[in-house]
Write a protein that holds these residues in place. Structure first.
Motif, short mmCIF file in Angstrom:
data_model
loop_
_atom_site.label_atom_id
_atom_site.label_comp_id
_atom_site.label_asym_id
_atom_site.label_seq_id
_atom_site.Cartn_x
_atom_site.Cartn_y
_atom_site.Cartn_z
N CYS A 1 20.68 49.71 41.28
CA CYS A 1 20.32 49.77 39.86
C CYS A 1 18.81 49.82 39.66
N ARG A 2 18.07 49.04 40.42
CA ARG A 2 16.62 48.96 40.21
C ARG A 2 15.89 50.19 40.74
N SER A 3 16.50 50.92 41.63
CA SER A 3 15.83 52.11 42.18
C SER A 3 15.95 53.32 41.26
N GLY A 4 16.62 53.17 40.13
CA GLY A 4 16.74 54.28 39.18
C GLY A 4 17.74 55.33 39.58
N LEU A 5 18.67 55.00 40.47
CA LEU A 5 19.62 56.00 40.95
C LEU A 5 20.80 56.19 40.02
N VAL A 6 21.09 55.20 39.16
CA VAL A 6 22.25 55.30 38.28
C VAL A 6 21.81 55.26 36.82
N THR A 7 22.64 55.79 35.96
CA THR A 7 22.39 55.77 34.52
C THR A 7 23.67 55.34 33.80
N PHE A 8 23.51 54.67 32.65
CA PHE A 8 24.63 54.28 31.80
C PHE A 8 24.55 55.11 30.52
N SER A 9 25.05 56.31 30.58
CA SER A 9 24.84 57.24 29.47
C SER A 9 25.64 56.89 28.23
N ASP A 10 26.69 56.07 28.36
CA ASP A 10 27.57 55.80 27.22
C ASP A 10 27.23 54.49 26.50
N THR A 11 26.16 53.82 26.89
CA THR A 11 25.78 52.59 26.21
C THR A 11 24.27 52.42 26.20
N LYS A 12 23.75 51.86 25.09
CA LYS A 12 22.33 51.54 24.99
C LYS A 12 22.10 50.03 24.96
N ASP A 13 23.20 49.29 25.11
CA ASP A 13 23.08 47.84 25.02
C ASP A 13 22.43 47.23 26.25
N ILE A 14 22.55 47.90 27.39
CA ILE A 14 21.99 47.35 28.62
C ILE A 14 21.57 48.50 29.53
N THR A 15 20.45 48.33 30.19
CA THR A 15 19.94 49.33 31.12
C THR A 15 20.29 48.93 32.54
N PRO A 16 20.24 49.88 33.49
CA PRO A 16 20.51 49.51 34.89
C PRO A 16 19.58 48.40 35.39
N HIS A 17 18.31 48.43 34.98
CA HIS A 17 17.38 47.40 35.43
C HIS A 17 17.76 46.04 34.86
N GLU A 18 18.17 46.00 33.60
CA GLU A 18 18.59 44.73 32.99
C GLU A 18 19.87 44.21 33.63
N LEU A 19 20.80 45.12 33.95
CA LEU A 19 22.03 44.70 34.63
C LEU A 19 21.70 44.11 36.01
N ALA A 20 20.74 44.73 36.71
CA ALA A 20 20.34 44.20 38.01
C ALA A 20 19.77 42.80 37.88
N THR A 21 18.95 42.58 36.84
CA THR A 21 18.38 41.25 36.61
C THR A 21 19.48 40.23 36.32
N LEU A 22 20.46 40.62 35.53
CA LEU A 22 21.57 39.73 35.20
C LEU A 22 22.37 39.37 36.46
N ILE A 23 22.63 40.38 37.32
CA ILE A 23 23.37 40.12 38.56
C ILE A 23 22.60 39.15 39.46
N CYS A 24 21.27 39.30 39.48
CA CYS A 24 20.45 38.37 40.27
C CYS A 24 20.59 36.94 39.75
N LYS A 25 20.54 36.78 38.43
CA LYS A 25 20.63 35.44 37.85
C LYS A 25 22.02 34.83 38.05
N ALA A 26 23.04 35.70 38.16
CA ALA A 26 24.40 35.20 38.31
C ALA A 26 24.68 34.64 39.69
N ARG A 27 23.84 34.94 40.66
CA ARG A 27 23.99 34.42 42.03
C ARG A 27 25.39 34.69 42.56
N ILE A 28 25.73 35.96 42.63
CA ILE A 28 27.10 36.36 42.96
C ILE A 28 27.39 36.32 44.46
#
Length: 554
Positions: free
Chosen positions: A338-365
């Motif tokens: 997500c952080r390398s800019g390889l993917v896009t979420f074209s159907d939503t503006k609520d969250i960006t790939p970089h923001e999703l990556a940050t959320l996954i980091c905080k979730a400690r999965i």
């Protein structure tokens, strides 16, 4: 004029109308030669370009398919070997070599391929190589049962066909000395030509040539007369003082500096691009350096061996997706994708790939499919219990709509991927194709070309392979296969730099040839030694190396 061109021109002049078949190591080499002849003002009417394999395919390919056989798709046999190795290991629990076989699947495949195209049957393998013998026997039986035909089947069928349908004796056959010929390929070409073939090459002046090269296989056939260029004189008459002006050696510090020096030389001297051929001795790292730099300098170029799929965003994204599946869904792999800019979420503006990556980091999965869903549910629950929706503006944490969007995005990811302890390779491949469609945006012409190549290769592979296994194993193996995929292979073109590997160089007829990677760690390139054939089985048939052609201009 270089000797391959002068020899071809001489043959075309003496046989202006006769049908001529030119056998070459790779089709791009043949096209390079024909284009160079055209630039030199030479005619090449009725010249047909073939490799030994494409010629056999032309002769009997349709007959083989009509009989119910299917072509063995590229890389499909790697997955077949993967399935066979564990089965043979269980039959030979006391074989020490067998216990290490799982890490040598590609080496075993290389050996099995070499054995087949050299006409070796399992009973001819020495008894002390018990595991290899058993695996090779099972490999041949599997191809027979599934009616998958490879080069070995094709050559045998072509030779059987020639017994009842001999080729017209008026057809002239020509072959480049550097063409590699396995035992079955040589038997087929020899039978097709009835031993009458013209060599495009030069005399052996003390150079040890590979035993499987056309120069050795047809060493008693005549060589067409032609001029020998400066580079080839090294192996013939030797360089003369007057030749020094045509050869220049430069030493640089660093591989990137080496490539930049060539491109700078071309630009500062205003050399026409279609007068330049750049040859690399090793694809790693020279091929990627060349591709990146010609792109940054905006120089049009053709790559005779193609460009690695990992050089463009589409390929990088698919490789990252397969690594994520193969790692057991490790969060670090998903975050990097997500952080390398390889993917896009074209159907939503609520969250960006970089923001999703940050959320996954905080979730400690950590890793695991279910932990992604559980972690996000836990975050949503804890946030709802602590604060109200109106308080979100005063916090740096994620809004509720972002958490909802993250759940939807992750569900879309996991809906693509097959679940269960055992999955099919077809479903894994389809997951990759759907991932490209939904999450990867093709932004450049190269991306579109890479996408077309991936679609074709993966769809063919998914249709041919029936293998099943764990998701981690199949995804990891698919990632390895994708790492060897290239796209955009082209013969030389007007107004373009010609870039290619050492074993396909020197056929473009260009006046300026640059060779990079001449240090002892890279030159002369070629493949590494096969670890399974160090003892020289079958007189060295398992360790054949591609013959090299000497470029005439340096």
């Amino acid at each position: 004029m270089q000797y391959p061109l002068s020899q071809l021109a001489a043959l075309c002049k003496t046989h202006p109308v006769t049908s001529k078949i030119l056998i070459v190591p790779a089709l791009t080499i043949g096209h390079d030669l024909m284009f160079a002849l055209s630039r030199a003002g030479q005619t090449w009417v009725n010249v047909h370009i073939h490799t030994p394999h494409t010629l056999a395919e032309q002769d009997v390919g349709a007959h083989v398919i009509t009989d119910g056989w299917t072509p063995l798709t590229q890389d499909a046999d790697l997955f077949l070997i993967d399935d066979l190795i564990p089965k043979i290991k269980r039959q030979m629990p006391d074989d020490v070599f067998a216990q290490q076989a799982g890490n040598l699947a590609r080496s075993f495949l290389h050996t099995c391929r070499a054995l087949r195209v050299n006409g070796i049957v399992a009973d001819e393998i020495r008894k002390e190589k018990g595991f290899l013998k058993a695996l090779y026997r099972a490999f041949c039986e599997a191809l027979e049962q599934e009616q998958l035909y490879d080069h070995a089947v094709l050559y045998r069928r072509a030779m059987a066909h020639l017994e009842t349908h001999p080729v017209n004796r008026e057809v002239a056959h020509l072959i480049l000395d550097e063409t590699p010929l396995s035992k079955l390929a040589f038997d087929y070409i020899h039978q097709r030509t009835q031993g009458v073939i013209h060599r495009i090459g030069q005399k052996n002046d003390g150079v040890i040539l590979p035993a499987h090269s056309a120069a050795m296989r047809f060493q008693n056939c005549p060589i067409v007369h032609g001029n020998v260029g400066v580079g080839a004189k090294i192996w013939s008459s030797g360089l003369q003082p007057d030749d020094q002006a045509q050869i220049h050696l430069r030493e640089t510090l660093g591989m990137e500096t080496e490539v930049r020096a060539i491109l700078r030389d071309v630009r500062t001297k205003k050399i026409p691009l279609d007068a330049v051929e750049i040859i690399y001795s090793s694809p790693n790292p020279y091929l990627m350096l060349l591709y990146d730099l010609v792109k940054s300098y905006d120089l049009p170029a053709t790559f005779s061996n193609g460009i690695p799929i990992g050089s463009v965003q589409t390929g990088q994204a698919l490789l990252a997706f397969c690594r994520w599946m193969g790692s057991g869904f490790q969060a670090e792999e998903f975050v990097a994708m997500c952080r390398s800019g390889l993917v896009t979420f074209s159907d939503t503006k609520d969250i960006t790939p970089h923001e999703l990556a940050t959320l996954i980091c905080k979730a400690r999965i950590g890793e695991g499919r279910t932990r992604y869903v559980d972690a996000l549910e836990r975050i949503k629950t804890s946030r709802l219990e602590r604060i109200t929706e109106e308080d979100w503006d005063t916090h740096r944490d994620f809004r509720m709509n972002q958490l909802d969007a993250a759940q939807r995005i992750l569900k879309r990811f996991f809906d693509l991927i097959p679940d269960g302890p055992i999955v099919s390779l077809r479903d894994v491949i389809l997951a990759g194709l759907h991932f490209i469609n939904q999450f990867v945006a093709a932004q450049t012409e190269a991306d579109h070309a890479a996408r077309d190549e991936l679609y074709g290769r993966l769809r063919t592979l998914s249709s041919a392979c029936k293998q099943t296994g764990s998701l981690r194993r199949l995804a990891s193996r698919l990632c390895e296969v994708l790492g060897h995929v290239t796209f955009g292979a082209q013969a030389s073109k007007p107004g373009h730099l010609a870039i290619g590997p050492l074993d396909q160089a020197g056929y473009t007829g260009r006046s300026r040839t640059y060779i990079i990677g001449m240090d002892e760690g890279s030159f002369p390139g070629g493949t590494t030694e096969d670890p399974l054939s160090l003892e020289g089985d079958q007189a060295g048939l398992l360790n054949e190396q591609p013959p090299h052609h000497t470029p005439e201009h340096v």
